[in-house]
Motif scaffolding. Structure first.
Motif, mmCIF file in Angstrom:
data_model
loop_
_atom_site.group_PDB
_atom_site.id
_atom_site.type_symbol
_atom_site.label_atom_id
_atom_site.label_comp_id
_atom_site.label_asym_id
_atom_site.label_seq_id
_atom_site.Cartn_x
_atom_site.Cartn_y
_atom_site.Cartn_z
ATOM 1 N N HIS A 75 0.826 -1.216 0.000
ATOM 2 C CA HIS A 75 0.000 0.000 0.000
ATOM 3 C C HIS A 75 0.856 1.260 0.000
ATOM 4 C CE1 HIS A 75 -4.210 -1.274 0.194
ATOM 5 N NE2 HIS A 75 -3.721 -2.374 0.742
ATOM 6 N N ASP A 76 2.074 1.161 0.506
ATOM 7 C CA ASP A 76 2.998 2.298 0.470
ATOM 8 C C ASP A 76 3.643 2.472 -0.905
ATOM 9 O OD1 ASP A 76 2.514 2.954 3.112
ATOM 10 O OD2 ASP A 76 4.302 1.943 3.880
ATOM 11 N N GLY A 77 3.365 1.562 -1.837
ATOM 12 C CA GLY A 77 3.883 1.674 -3.194
ATOM 13 C C GLY A 77 5.144 0.889 -3.468
ATOM 14 N N GLU A 78 5.632 0.165 -2.486
ATOM 15 C CA GLU A 78 6.830 -0.663 -2.679
ATOM 16 C C GLU A 78 6.369 -2.088 -2.990
ATOM 17 O OE1 GLU A 78 10.291 0.128 -0.038
ATOM 18 O OE2 GLU A 78 8.785 1.264 1.105
ATOM 19 N N PHE A 79 5.903 -2.283 -4.219
ATOM 20 C CA PHE A 79 5.216 -3.510 -4.595
ATOM 21 C C PHE A 79 6.076 -4.758 -4.483
ATOM 22 C CE2 PHE A 79 3.226 -0.044 -7.114
ATOM 23 C CZ PHE A 79 2.060 0.022 -6.380
ATOM 24 N N LYS A 80 7.265 -4.731 -5.039
ATOM 25 C CA LYS A 80 8.126 -5.928 -5.024
ATOM 26 C C LYS A 80 8.573 -6.273 -3.600
ATOM 27 C CE LYS A 80 7.969 -6.741 -9.393
ATOM 28 N NZ LYS A 80 7.107 -7.788 -9.871
ATOM 29 N N LYS A 81 8.903 -5.256 -2.817
ATOM 30 C CA LYS A 81 9.304 -5.496 -1.431
ATOM 31 C C LYS A 81 8.126 -6.087 -0.643
ATOM 32 C CE LYS A 81 11.172 -3.151 2.626
ATOM 33 N NZ LYS A 81 11.571 -1.850 3.205
ATOM 34 N N GLY A 82 6.927 -5.542 -0.855
ATOM 35 C CA GLY A 82 5.734 -6.063 -0.188
ATOM 36 C C GLY A 82 5.437 -7.487 -0.622
ATOM 37 N N LEU A 83 5.580 -7.756 -1.918
ATOM 38 C CA LEU A 83 5.373 -9.109 -2.436
ATOM 39 C C LEU A 83 6.332 -10.090 -1.765
ATOM 40 C CD1 LEU A 83 4.171 -11.169 -4.447
ATOM 41 C CD2 LEU A 83 5.892 -10.376 -6.096
ATOM 42 N N ALA A 84 7.590 -9.699 -1.638
ATOM 43 C CA ALA A 84 8.584 -10.579 -1.001
ATOM 44 C C ALA A 84 8.204 -10.867 0.452
ATOM 45 C CB ALA A 84 9.967 -9.941 -1.081
ATOM 46 N N LEU A 85 7.685 -9.871 1.158
ATOM 47 C CA LEU A 85 7.258 -10.080 2.541
ATOM 48 C C LEU A 85 6.054 -11.022 2.608
ATOM 49 C CD1 LEU A 85 7.736 -6.435 3.805
ATOM 50 C CD2 LEU A 85 8.899 -8.456 4.726
ATOM 51 N N MET A 86 5.125 -10.880 1.668
ATOM 52 C CA MET A 86 3.958 -11.775 1.628
ATOM 53 C C MET A 86 4.397 -13.208 1.340
ATOM 54 S SD MET A 86 0.789 -10.350 1.760
ATOM 55 C CE MET A 86 -0.126 -8.982 1.194
ATOM 56 N N GLU A 87 5.329 -13.357 0.413
ATOM 57 C CA GLU A 87 5.834 -14.695 0.102
ATOM 58 C C GLU A 87 6.587 -15.277 1.298
ATOM 59 O OE1 GLU A 87 7.922 -13.719 -3.501
ATOM 60 O OE2 GLU A 87 6.198 -14.284 -4.747
ATOM 61 N N GLN A 88 7.265 -14.426 2.048
ATOM 62 C CA GLN A 88 7.946 -14.870 3.261
ATOM 63 C C GLN A 88 6.924 -15.356 4.289
ATOM 64 O OE1 GLN A 88 10.803 -11.813 4.203
ATOM 65 N NE2 GLN A 88 11.917 -13.157 5.581
ATOM 66 N N ALA A 89 5.775 -14.686 4.321
ATOM 67 C CA ALA A 89 4.713 -15.077 5.253
ATOM 68 C C ALA A 89 4.265 -16.506 4.985
ATOM 69 C CB ALA A 89 3.526 -14.115 5.157
ATOM 70 N N ILE A 90 3.985 -16.827 3.729
ATOM 71 C CA ILE A 90 3.492 -18.181 3.444
ATOM 72 C C ILE A 90 4.600 -19.228 3.534
ATOM 73 C CG2 ILE A 90 1.447 -17.462 2.164
ATOM 74 C CD1 ILE A 90 2.966 -18.130 -0.421
ATOM 75 N N ALA A 91 5.849 -18.809 3.325
ATOM 76 C CA ALA A 91 6.960 -19.747 3.512
ATOM 77 C C ALA A 91 7.117 -20.083 4.993
ATOM 78 C CB ALA A 91 8.254 -19.148 2.960
ATOM 79 N N GLU A 92 6.843 -19.106 5.837
ATOM 80 C CA GLU A 92 6.952 -19.296 7.285
ATOM 81 C C GLU A 92 5.821 -20.186 7.797
ATOM 82 O OE1 GLU A 92 9.129 -18.725 10.612
ATOM 83 O OE2 GLU A 92 9.566 -17.416 8.926
ATOM 84 N N TYR A 93 4.589 -19.861 7.365
ATOM 85 C CA TYR A 93 3.403 -20.609 7.799
ATOM 86 C C TYR A 93 2.272 -20.231 6.848
ATOM 87 C CZ TYR A 93 -0.183 -22.553 10.899
ATOM 88 O OH TYR A 93 -1.204 -23.290 11.432
ATOM 89 N N PRO A 94 1.716 -21.180 6.114
ATOM 90 C CA PRO A 94 0.674 -20.836 5.133
ATOM 91 C C PRO A 94 -0.589 -20.293 5.809
ATOM 92 C CG PRO A 94 1.460 -23.098 4.827
ATOM 93 C CD PRO A 94 2.038 -22.595 6.110
ATOM 94 N N LEU A 95 -0.975 -19.108 5.409
ATOM 95 C CA LEU A 95 -2.200 -18.464 5.896
ATOM 96 C C LEU A 95 -3.134 -18.214 4.722
ATOM 97 C CD1 LEU A 95 -0.661 -15.589 8.080
ATOM 98 C CD2 LEU A 95 -1.846 -17.622 8.940
ATOM 99 N N ALA A 96 -4.393 -18.544 4.881
ATOM 100 C CA ALA A 96 -5.365 -18.266 3.821
ATOM 101 C C ALA A 96 -5.398 -16.776 3.508
ATOM 102 C CB ALA A 96 -6.751 -18.769 4.221
ATOM 103 N N LEU A 97 -5.297 -15.934 4.528
ATOM 104 C CA LEU A 97 -5.302 -14.488 4.328
ATOM 105 C C LEU A 97 -4.154 -14.051 3.423
ATOM 106 C CD1 LEU A 97 -6.401 -11.660 5.005
ATOM 107 C CD2 LEU A 97 -4.979 -11.717 7.066
ATOM 108 N N ALA A 98 -2.977 -14.588 3.656
ATOM 109 C CA ALA A 98 -1.831 -14.235 2.812
ATOM 110 C C ALA A 98 -2.032 -14.726 1.381
ATOM 111 C CB ALA A 98 -0.544 -14.801 3.403
#
Length: 189
Positions: A75-98
């Protein structure tokens, strides 16, 4: 308190729970999401999520923190960085929300195949979860399965936090007045 939309009280209680056991990341997980999603204080949410990532924490709490940081970063406009964090989220623990938010990301990037893949992953985690069903129904409606999507929307019409997605389903079915009523509900109730 949070379920009753008493977000200030929820903040107080989550903070109290955290002070009772500062080594437990669970109250922080809820506090961070309350700041991010309900209150909209992203500075405090970031502080809480980073606190989780800086402590020994379970995979679920770390995933929630990565997801929250990723969502705000996008939402801050850093799309690729945000995408990497989201992918890190599901790598850590899969969440339906993510998975749902990754579907939104890829659909907004014009890649509906990836969007559908992440929608399917969210559904696979919890095929009966009403949020997953309503979310998937938005894409069903967009892909020509309007009657099926409308049926899901009607079955979940009382799901207040899904009002925005419900509105999208009704809008795609040509029911403008119903869609606007749901948007009013989403933004003002």
């Amino acid at each position: 308190a949070e379920n009753r939309a008493q977000y200030t009280l929820a903040t107080k209680l989550y903070s109290q729970a955290h002070r009772m056991d500062p080594a437990d990341p669970t109250p922080l997980r809820y506090l961070g999401e309350n700041y991010r999603h309900n209150i909209g204080d992203w500075a405090k949410a970031r502080d809480v999520f980073n606190q989780i990532l800086d402590m020994p924490a379970d995979a679920l709490s770390r995933s929630v923190a990565f997801h929250g940081l990723g969502k705000m970063t996008i939402h801050d406009g850093e799309f690729k960085k945000g995408l990497a964090l989201m992918e890190q989220a599901i790598a850590e623990y899969p969440l339906a929300l993510a998975y749902r938010n990754l579907a939104v990301y890829w659909n907004s990037e014009g890649d509906p195949a990836k969007g559908n893949e992440y929608t399917d992953r969210a559904l696979a985690l919890d095929p009966k979860d009403p949020y997953n069903l309503v979310f998937a129904a938005v894409f069903m409606a967009a892909n020509g399965r309007k009657a099926e999507a409308l049926k899901i929307a009607r079955e979940n019409i009382n799901l207040m936090p899904a009002s925005y997605n419900l509105a999208a389903i009704f809008a795609q079915n040509g029911q403008k007045d119903r869609a606007l009523a749901l948007l009013r509900r989403h933004f003002f109730k």
